[in-house]
Motif scaffolding. Structure first.
Motif, PDB file in Angstrom:
ATOM      1  N   LYS A   1       5.501   1.207   8.167  1.00 62.30           N
ATOM      2  CA  LYS A   1       5.079  -0.200   8.188  1.00 62.30           C
ATOM      3  C   LYS A   1       5.469  -0.917   6.903  1.00 62.30           C
ATOM      4  CE  LYS A   1       1.120  -3.242   8.998  1.00 62.30           C
ATOM      5  NZ  LYS A   1       1.821  -3.995  10.062  1.00 62.30           N
TER       6      LYS A   1
ATOM      7  N   GLU B   1       3.923   8.181  17.925  1.00 67.10           N
ATOM      8  CA  GLU B   1       3.578   6.793  18.212  1.00 67.10           C
ATOM      9  C   GLU B   1       2.679   6.255  17.103  1.00 67.10           C
ATOM     10  OE1 GLU B   1       1.863   6.398  22.048  1.00 67.10           O
ATOM     11  OE2 GLU B   1       3.556   7.311  23.099  1.00 67.10           O
ATOM     12  N   GLU B   2       2.784   4.940  16.876  1.00 66.63           N
ATOM     13  CA  GLU B   2       2.104   4.327  15.735  1.00 66.63           C
ATOM     14  C   GLU B   2       0.595   4.541  15.766  1.00 66.63           C
ATOM     15  OE1 GLU B   2       1.817  -0.052  13.501  1.00 66.63           O
ATOM     16  OE2 GLU B   2       3.059   0.219  15.283  1.00 66.63           O
ATOM     17  N   THR B   3      -0.007   4.501  16.954  1.00 64.88           N
ATOM     18  CA  THR B   3      -1.458   4.618  17.046  1.00 64.88           C
ATOM     19  C   THR B   3      -1.925   6.025  17.391  1.00 64.88           C
ATOM     20  OG1 THR B   3      -1.374   3.935  19.373  1.00 64.88           O
ATOM     21  CG2 THR B   3      -1.691   2.197  17.712  1.00 64.88           C
TER      22      THR B   3
ATOM     23  N   SER C   1       2.108   5.691   5.964  1.00 62.53           N
ATOM     24  CA  SER C   1       2.142   4.242   5.742  1.00 62.53           C
ATOM     25  C   SER C   1       3.547   3.706   5.531  1.00 62.53           C
ATOM     26  CB  SER C   1       1.294   3.888   4.509  1.00 62.53           C
ATOM     27  OG  SER C   1      -0.035   4.310   4.658  1.00 62.53           O
TER      28      SER C   1
ATOM     29  N   LYS D   1      11.101   1.529  12.111  1.00 61.95           N
ATOM     30  CA  LYS D   1      10.598   2.284  13.245  1.00 61.95           C
ATOM     31  C   LYS D   1      11.786   2.831  14.021  1.00 61.95           C
ATOM     32  CE  LYS D   1       8.222  -1.016  15.030  1.00 61.95           C
ATOM     33  NZ  LYS D   1       7.343  -1.792  15.940  1.00 61.95           N
TER      34      LYS D   1
ATOM     35  N   GLY E   1       5.536   9.328  10.534  1.00 64.70           N
ATOM     36  CA  GLY E   1       5.327   8.142  11.347  1.00 64.70           C
ATOM     37  C   GLY E   1       6.512   7.784  12.221  1.00 64.70           C
TER      38      GLY E   1
END
Length: 333
Positions: free
Chosen positions: A129, A163-165, A126, A134, A159
């Motif tokens: 974000k 990739e974020e997803t 987390s 990034k 992270g």
């Protein structure tokens, strides 16, 4: 000889199981079976157990340049652990006065304390974000990853590396390898405090971090809800078993105040963490209210201690940081 079940103790931490599972611990593999064994097989297993036990715990090694490590943990997910870790790191980086925090953080001056933030929640990072970061970490001349920097805090997270997803679908040994890299292959420079955002629970990551680096203290986050408190209790006991000092509990989402009528509602119950603290003979480090501003600030990557340092919510995190520092042992020379 009947169903064979064994209980192994490693520095006070125990693993119990059966059914052919394989549990990584300290670089080795502990095989936990549930079937019948012949006499010869039983003797072989006894010898193997003796070899594993003789290795003992992995030797703790400090992280280069880091004076003190503070882990922020919870037994259950969704109780605000990462939000607390981020705002705690920001509060630690400035002096004890709110005006100083406002001056330091919003003017981008050098903070009075050098603080890093390490996100070891491999499956659900987390920090990128929440800290509005990034990008790929650069490598130093020593081939170490350089943390990304924002609000004066040096940050490292899994992270940044995926990739974020993208989901991380790894078995335990791969997770342990990633944790080892995050602990040993980052160039932190010189830090007064490294705040470690742990994953929820009491599993492989918690054991690996606790057994591989010296930890100055653990902060346990919980809501007042009974379900969360049950797991917070387990989390505190786990740190005691691996000889990590528990500095105290933070009662998060303690109360909701209606912004219009100012009526206060204890949505998750009242003072549950205080009762648990008394049971465990621990201190309450502070209470954080359930407030829209905290959630919005986290989602926009502008933590409330940075974006609204004069607010009551930011002051609550500041008081918690003060209590944490008061309870830390003196840093090693």
């Amino acid at each position: 000889m009947g169903t064979w079940r064994r209980l192994l103790f490693f520095g006070g931490a125990s693993l119990r199981g059966c059914g052919g599972a394989c549990v990584p611990l300290g670089g080795g593999r502990v095989l936990i079976w549930g079937r019948q064994f012949s006499g010869a097989e039983s003797e072989t297993l006894k010898q193997r157990r003796t070899q594993i036990m003789s290795r003992g715990l992995p030797k703790q090694k400090p992280i280069d340049g880091v004076k003190q490590v503070i882990v922020v943990a919870s037994g259950k997910g969704g109780v605000g652990k990462s939000t607390t870790a981020v705002n705690l790191a920001l509060a630690l980086s400035a002096n004890d006065s709110v005006s100083q925090i406002h001056t330091v953080l919003q003017s981008h001056k050098n903070p009075s304390k050098a603080v890093g933030l390490l996100d070891v929640d491999v499956y659900g990072p987390s920090i990128p974000k929440m800290m509005n970061l990034k990008g790929d970490p650069e490598l130093s001349q020593s081939n170490l990853m350089r943390p990304l920097l924002n609000y004066g805090i040096a940050c490292m997270s899994m992270g940044f590396l995926i990739e974020e997803t993208a989901p991380i679908v790894w078995r335990g040994l791969m997770v342990m390898s990633a944790i080892e890299k995050l602990l040993r292959q980052v160039d932190w420079g010189q830090l007064d405090y490294l705040v470690v955002d742990m994953p929820p629970g009491t599993g492989d990551v918690q054991l690996s971090v606790s057994q591989n680096i010296p930890i100055s203290g653990a902060v346990i986050i919980s809501t007042p809800q009974d379900i969360a408190l049950m797991d917070a209790h387990k989390g505190a006991e786990m740190f005691r078993k691996v000889h990590v000092p528990v500095l105290g509990l933070v009662q998060n989402m303690s109360v909701f105040q209606c912004p219009k009528c100012k009526h206060k509602t204890h949505i998750f119950g009242a003072d549950g963490a205080r009762r648990l603290a008394r049971t465990l003979d621990l201190d309450i480090l502070g209470d954080i209210p359930l407030h829209l501003n905290i959630r919005e600030a986290s989602d926009t990557g502008q933590p409330i201690v940075f974006s609204q340092p004069e607010s009551d919510e930011a002051k609550a995190y500041l008081r918690i940081a003060t209590e944490v520092v008061r309870r830390l042992p003196p840093p090693p020379e």
